[in-house]
Enzyme design. Structure first.
Site, PDB file in Angstrom:
ATOM      1  N   THR A 287      69.009  76.307  15.410  1.00  0.00           N
ATOM      2  CA  THR A 287      69.978  75.227  15.174  1.00  0.00           C
ATOM      3  C   THR A 287      71.416  75.696  15.266  1.00  0.00           C
ATOM      4  O   THR A 287      72.281  74.974  15.774  1.00  0.00           O
ATOM      5  CB  THR A 287      69.737  74.616  13.766  1.00  0.00           C
ATOM      6  OG1 THR A 287      68.443  74.034  13.762  1.00  0.00           O
ATOM      7  CG2 THR A 287      70.747  73.548  13.428  1.00  0.00           C
TER       8      THR A 287
ATOM      9  N   SER B 224      62.963  78.086  17.123  1.00  0.00           N
ATOM     10  CA  SER B 224      62.070  79.131  16.596  1.00  0.00           C
ATOM     11  C   SER B 224      60.636  78.642  16.406  1.00  0.00           C
ATOM     12  O   SER B 224      59.730  79.439  16.203  1.00  0.00           O
ATOM     13  CB  SER B 224      62.620  79.743  15.305  1.00  0.00           C
ATOM     14  OG  SER B 224      62.419  78.899  14.217  1.00  0.00           O
TER      15      SER B 224
ATOM     16  N   THR C 164      65.630  78.479  11.752  1.00  0.00           N
ATOM     17  CA  THR C 164      65.138  78.655  10.379  1.00  0.00           C
ATOM     18  C   THR C 164      63.619  78.462  10.270  1.00  0.00           C
ATOM     19  O   THR C 164      63.003  78.998   9.350  1.00  0.00           O
ATOM     20  CB  THR C 164      65.821  77.668   9.410  1.00  0.00           C
ATOM     21  OG1 THR C 164      65.558  76.331   9.851  1.00  0.00           O
ATOM     22  CG2 THR C 164      67.310  77.911   9.334  1.00  0.00           C
ATOM     23  N   ASP C 165      63.024  77.690  11.203  1.00  0.00           N
ATOM     24  CA  ASP C 165      61.621  77.307  11.003  1.00  0.00           C
ATOM     25  C   ASP C 165      60.682  78.511  10.873  1.00  0.00           C
ATOM     26  O   ASP C 165      59.795  78.514  10.017  1.00  0.00           O
ATOM     27  CB  ASP C 165      61.136  76.415  12.168  1.00  0.00           C
ATOM     28  CG  ASP C 165      61.728  75.012  12.086  1.00  0.00           C
ATOM     29  OD1 ASP C 165      62.252  74.645  11.015  1.00  0.00           O
ATOM     30  OD2 ASP C 165      61.663  74.292  13.097  1.00  0.00           O
TER      31      ASP C 165
ATOM     32  N   GLN D   7      48.312  79.915  -2.505  1.00  0.00           N
ATOM     33  CA  GLN D   7      49.143  78.761  -2.172  1.00  0.00           C
ATOM     34  C   GLN D   7      50.334  78.659  -3.136  1.00  0.00           C
ATOM     35  O   GLN D   7      51.278  77.922  -2.870  1.00  0.00           O
ATOM     36  CB  GLN D   7      48.315  77.474  -2.224  1.00  0.00           C
ATOM     37  CG  GLN D   7      47.249  77.456  -1.149  1.00  0.00           C
ATOM     38  CD  GLN D   7      46.396  76.202  -1.138  1.00  0.00           C
ATOM     39  OE1 GLN D   7      46.742  75.203  -1.747  1.00  0.00           O
ATOM     40  NE2 GLN D   7      45.280  76.257  -0.434  1.00  0.00           N
ATOM     41  N   CYS D   8      50.255  79.374  -4.260  1.00  0.00           N
ATOM     42  CA  CYS D   8      51.385  79.392  -5.193  1.00  0.00           C
ATOM     43  C   CYS D   8      52.448  80.342  -4.655  1.00  0.00           C
ATOM     44  O   CYS D   8      52.126  81.397  -4.112  1.00  0.00           O
ATOM     45  CB  CYS D   8      50.958  79.892  -6.569  1.00  0.00           C
ATOM     46  SG  CYS D   8      49.762  78.837  -7.358  1.00  0.00           S
TER      47      CYS D   8
HETATM   48  N1  ASP Z   1      63.840  73.971  14.711  1.00  0.00           N
HETATM   49  C1  ASP Z   1      64.960  74.833  14.431  1.00  0.00           C
HETATM   50  C2  ASP Z   1      64.537  76.253  14.717  1.00  0.00           C
HETATM   51  O1  ASP Z   1      63.806  76.788  13.947  1.00  0.00           O
HETATM   52  C3  ASP Z   1      65.390  74.658  13.020  1.00  0.00           C
HETATM   53  C4  ASP Z   1      66.573  75.509  12.601  1.00  0.00           C
HETATM   54  O2  ASP Z   1      67.033  76.414  13.244  1.00  0.00           O
HETATM   55  O3  ASP Z   1      67.045  75.250  11.472  1.00  0.00           O
HETATM   56  O4  ASP Z   1      64.922  76.816  15.712  1.00  0.00           O
END
Ligand code: ASP
Length: 337
Positions: free
Chosen positions: A12, A57, A88-89, A271-272
């Site tokens: 992003t 990502s 971030t993903d 899962q916790c």
């Molecule tokens: N879909 C984006 C990625 O992971 C989300 C992000 O970067 O926040 O590349």
């Protein structure tokens, strides 16, 4: 003199709008230069390298992790630090993979990104970039970290916990390595202390063949059977609580036992988000132990998945893998009690 290599992988932070939503955009270096011009004297110098193709990502694969790692290895002696700009993903997976590929490094590798593109109003990219670049010039940090929204986290302890807030990452089972507010505060006690030479571990074939399976109420043994038909080399099971599974149906554990005997390394994580797996605590967990499943200690699912993939891709024997899974290699888990 401090000099950082910035590796722009996509995400992003550098995206622009398109008819189908945000897409990666190659034109980031100029925007970055303009943005940093007033503060550049206070930051490490940098070189900028954009990867091709730039990726959302969500499209990252293990081979992409190791491509980034190999660029860091190849440039290791020429730079005092590294900054990886990433979506971030799957940032927590890549940060984990870099930590296993770059064990024992004596320089900072900081992974960051943003929730709002740099080009957009109110973007968090500016603050994340500046702080991460600053931290990439630190003499104290000698590990792979993830920086986001004021928090410096160990890369292989980080989890994306919020897709709708600028505070997207947390490190549920390990303290923050540092906080950037009015002051920059590093928790020196939490940092990794490398011993010995850096050990670059970059496998030729990145894909270890691991499946990640989340348990859910009512999961049928036949589903497990179907999944295991492909004979994966590794299976990470996201179990309940301290490592429990629906073991009252013996067909469930029989499938896992069969898979273990056929050579699939099965590991239970929880899962916790907080605390750790203890397979001996409940009968519903010790049945997994009897079936040959190994406890994943306090590792995140992301770190455990990446670690098992890494050990398999590196060609360790099953015995070695089982031993190494139970031992911290680069701060990804605590020593078992
Ligand atoms: N879909 C984006 C990625 O992971 C989300 C992000 O970067 O926040 O590349």
């Amino acid at each position: 003199m401090k000099k950082t290599l910035i590796l722009y992988t996509g995400g992003t932070l550098g995206m622009r709008r398109s008819e189908s939503g945000y897409v990666p955009d190659a034109d980031l270096e100029g925007a970055l230069g303009r943005l940093l011009q007033d503060v550049i004297g206070q930051l490490p110098q940098y070189d900028f390298q954009a990867l091709d193709p730039l990726l959302d990502s969500a499209n990252m694969r293990p081979k992409d992790w190791y491509h980034i790692a190999s660029l860091i290895r190849d440039n290791y002696s020429q730079y005092s630090g590294f900054l990886v700009l990433h979506g971030t993903d799957t940032m927590a997976y890549t940060a984990s993979a870099l930590s296993f590929a770059l064990q024992g490094i004596e320089k900072p590798v900081v992974v960051t990104g943003s929730q709002i593109p740099l080009r957009e109003m109110r973007s968090d990219a500016y603050n994340n970039l500046i702080a991460a670049l600053l931290l990439s010039g630190s003499d104290d940090i000698r590990e792979v970290c993830l920086y986001f929204n004021g928090k410096l986290l160990r890369g292989n302890r980080a989890v994306k916990v919020n897709s709708g807030s600028l505070d997207a990452f947390s490190s549920p089972n390990y303290p923050c390595l540092g906080e950037v507010g009015i002051q920059v505060n590093i928790d020196h006690n939490a940092l990794l202390v490398p011993t010995g030479e850096p050990q670059f571990q970059i496998p030729a074939d990145a894909n270890g063949g691991v499946i990640l399976l989340k348990l859910f109420p009512g999961i049928s043994p036949s589903l497990i059977e179907k999944i295991l038909e492909s004979r994966p080399k590794g299976l990470i099971i996201e179990t309940y609580g301290t490592g429990n599974a629906p073991t009252d149906d013996s067909a469930f554990t029989e499938q896992l036992e069969k898979a273990s005997k056929l050579g699939t390394i099965c590991v239970a994580v929880s899962q916790c988000l907080e605390h750790q797996v203890d397979l001996g605590k409940y009968a519903a967990g010790s049945a997994l132990l009897d079936a040959g499943v190994i406890g994943g200690l306090d590792m995140t699912s992301e770190a455990c998945f990446v670690k098992l993939n890494h050990l398999l891709a590196m060609g360790y024997s099953d015995m070695e893998i089982k031993t190494l899974l139970q031992r911290p290699l680069c701060g990804e888990c605590n020593h078992p009690n």
